[in-house]
Design an enzyme around this catalytic site. Structure first.
Site, mmCIF file in Angstrom:
data_model
loop_
_atom_site.group_PDB
_atom_site.id
_atom_site.type_symbol
_atom_site.label_atom_id
_atom_site.label_comp_id
_atom_site.label_asym_id
_atom_site.label_seq_id
_atom_site.Cartn_x
_atom_site.Cartn_y
_atom_site.Cartn_z
ATOM 1 N N LYS A 41 0.805 -1.222 0.000
ATOM 2 C CA LYS A 41 0.000 0.000 0.000
ATOM 3 C C LYS A 41 0.839 1.274 0.000
ATOM 4 O O LYS A 41 0.423 2.294 -0.532
ATOM 5 C CB LYS A 41 -0.967 0.004 1.194
ATOM 6 C CG LYS A 41 -2.116 -0.971 1.000
ATOM 7 C CD LYS A 41 -3.251 -0.690 1.944
ATOM 8 C CE LYS A 41 -4.466 -1.536 1.606
ATOM 9 N NZ LYS A 41 -4.270 -2.969 1.981
ATOM 10 N N GLU A 61 -9.664 7.191 4.220
ATOM 11 C CA GLU A 61 -10.547 6.316 4.978
ATOM 12 C C GLU A 61 -9.863 4.959 5.060
ATOM 13 O O GLU A 61 -9.030 4.616 4.221
ATOM 14 C CB GLU A 61 -11.919 6.190 4.317
ATOM 15 C CG GLU A 61 -12.084 5.039 3.349
ATOM 16 C CD GLU A 61 -11.275 5.172 2.075
ATOM 17 O OE1 GLU A 61 -11.099 6.303 1.597
ATOM 18 O OE2 GLU A 61 -10.820 4.130 1.572
ATOM 19 N N SER A 67 1.523 -9.848 -1.229
ATOM 20 C CA SER A 67 1.141 -8.458 -0.979
ATOM 21 C C SER A 67 1.513 -7.924 0.399
ATOM 22 O O SER A 67 1.718 -6.729 0.562
ATOM 23 C CB SER A 67 -0.356 -8.278 -1.208
ATOM 24 O OG SER A 67 -1.106 -9.154 -0.381
HETATM 25 C C1 LIG Z 1 -5.149 -3.965 1.627
HETATM 26 C C2 LIG Z 1 -4.474 -5.248 1.328
HETATM 27 C C3 LIG Z 1 -4.908 -6.085 0.275
HETATM 28 C C4 LIG Z 1 -6.123 -5.804 -0.547
HETATM 29 O O1 LIG Z 1 -6.118 -4.600 -1.247
HETATM 30 P P1 LIG Z 1 -5.866 -4.517 -2.812
HETATM 31 O O2 LIG Z 1 -6.182 -3.111 -3.152
HETATM 32 O O3 LIG Z 1 -6.802 -5.494 -3.475
HETATM 33 O O4 LIG Z 1 -4.452 -4.876 -3.059
HETATM 34 C C5 LIG Z 1 -4.183 -7.232 0.011
HETATM 35 N N1 LIG Z 1 -3.110 -7.583 0.764
HETATM 36 C C6 LIG Z 1 -2.670 -6.814 1.781
HETATM 37 C C7 LIG Z 1 -1.479 -7.259 2.551
HETATM 38 C C8 LIG Z 1 -3.339 -5.627 2.104
HETATM 39 O O5 LIG Z 1 -2.890 -4.874 3.124
#
Ligand SMILES: *Cc1c(COP(=O)(O)O)cnc(C)c1O
Length: 393
Positions: free
Chosen positions: A89, A111, A377
């Site tokens: 993020k 938000e 992610s």
């Molecule tokens: C917020 C988050 C997601 C989901 O958000 P996307 O916008 O779909 O990427 C996925 N993995 C992690 C670790 C997150 O913090």
């Protein structure tokens, strides 16, 4: 067929900017400036310097040997979990704060649902010394205490949203109201590839650094920049958009988007938006969203807070509709099992969001020579409580 946004802000039939008239000046200012500003050499230089020295990029592309052996195929993990703040993020919040500064903004709002985007936003505001207000549903504030504490430590003000279900969509409404009242000095940092145009495209471009790196890293390791598959979990869709971005038009690369089935797609407790969703408008864009027959947004469910969003970004709605990406829904149970498996096979504890993508190996067969890149992610530290309760650790 184009998979990128057109000049009007649409991906096929999805996207656009369905906003109250009061928001028009804010969105128009962004739309007219985002491409010009982000293309400036001084912007690019500062963006990439911060990604390198502050975020820790490039993140490694790691060949997961034991995981590959288990599923008899070649699996690479793109280690977004190693970014500062523990997920992808921050790539986007760095980009947006630099844009906000160049637009002369002195105040940031955001938000957050699970708090991850709130933390990434509070982080870059501290970095730049800019005032930060994060709206968060009252229920989420109680559920996500560690992230609330992080935001406060970073100097952000966390404002509870007390209307409706007191969760993410109510926090979004509060943030919109704030922006309407403070159009001149405030920038609204949206956390995923959602919202009115130009947000989905802008966020996808900031996250695109992920696939830009995968290309040269894979060339170093495999002698080719294109894998056979790129796979990522999808909440709003930003980490997937980043991992897919430079492969959208490369037909030899298959794209797999993994959604949260929750307790099962047919149980009424799910967040599998592409399968359960119908066309509708949410947060200013036309996309697929979970709704009742009379168009009320359905409350989504997933064990993973980052995936429980009732909509999906317009790019992904288009990828689904055109069949460019394959969408697979994974249950809570399967995700949790795969999260534990990665921990014990590779010594990497993944975020539960990411665990959903890992679970696909139990359902889809790959060839021994297939090269698969999974966007890892985020890291699992934030999810330890959930892992502890689930596995009675
Ligand atoms: C917020 C988050 C997601 C989901 O958000 P996307 O916008 O779909 O990427 C996925 N993995 C992690 C670790 C997150 O913090």
């Amino acid at each position: 067929m184009s998979y990128n946004v057109n000049e009007k802000g649409y991906y096929g039939e999805f996207g656009g900017a369905y906003i109250p008239e009061m928001l028009y000046p804010n969105i128009e200012e962004l739309r007219q400036n985002y491409l010009k500003i982000t293309a400036e050499p001084s912007f690019q230089e500062e963006f990439h310097a911060l990604l390198k020295d502050y975020v820790g990029r490039p993140t490694p592309l790691y060949y997961a040997k034991r995981l590959s052996e288990k599923f008899n195929t070649k699996i690479y993990l793109k280690r977004e979990d190693l970014n500062h703040t523990g997920a992808h993020k921050v790539n986007n919040t760095i980009g947006q704060i630099l844009l906000a500064q160049r637009l002369g903004k002195t105040r940031i709002i955001a938000e957050t649902g699970a708090g991850q985007h709130g933390v990434a936003t509070a982080t870059v505001c501290a970095l730049m010394g800019i005032e930060c207000v994060v709206y968060m549903g009252e229920v989420d504030i109680a559920r996500q205490a560690p992230n609330v504490a992080r935001m406060k430590m970073l100097g952000a003000k966390v404002v509870p949203a007390t209307s409706g279900s007191k969760t993410l969509k109510d926090a979004t409404n509060e943030a919109m109201r704030d922006w309407i009242n403070n159009p001149v000095d405030t920038h609204y940092i949206v956390g995923s590839v959602v919202g009115p145009h130009p947000y989905p495209d802008m966020v996808a471009r900031f996250q695109a650094v992920v696939s830009e790196e995968i290309k040269w890293q894979l060339r170093e390791k495999e002698g080719r920049s294109n894998p056979d598959y790129v796979m990522a979990c999808v909440g709003g869709g930003s980490n997937a958009a980043g991992a897919f971005y430079h492969y959208l038009d490369e037909k030899d690369v298959k794209l797999i988007a993994v959604e949260a089935a929750g307790k099962g797609v047919d149980t009424g407790e799910s967040a599998a938006t592409s399968i359960l969703g119908k066309e509708g408008i949410i947060h200013g864009s036309k996309t697929l969203l979970m709704q009742t027959h009379d168009g009320q947004i359905t409350e989504p469910y997933s064990i993973s807070a980052g995936l429980d969003y009732p909509g999906v970004g317009p790019m992904h709605a288009h990828l689904f509709k055109t069949g460019r990406a394959e969408f697979i829904a994974i249950t809570d149970d399967d995700a949790m099992t795969s999260g534990l498996e990665l921990s014990q096979l590779e010594g990497i504890i993944p975020a539960i969001e990411t665990s959903h993508a890992l679970a696909v190996f139990n359902y889809k067969k790959f060839k021994p020579n297939d090269v698969i890149v999974i966007n890892l992610s985020g890291r699992g530290d934030k999810d330890l409580d959930t892992y502890i309760k689930y596995f009675k650790l």
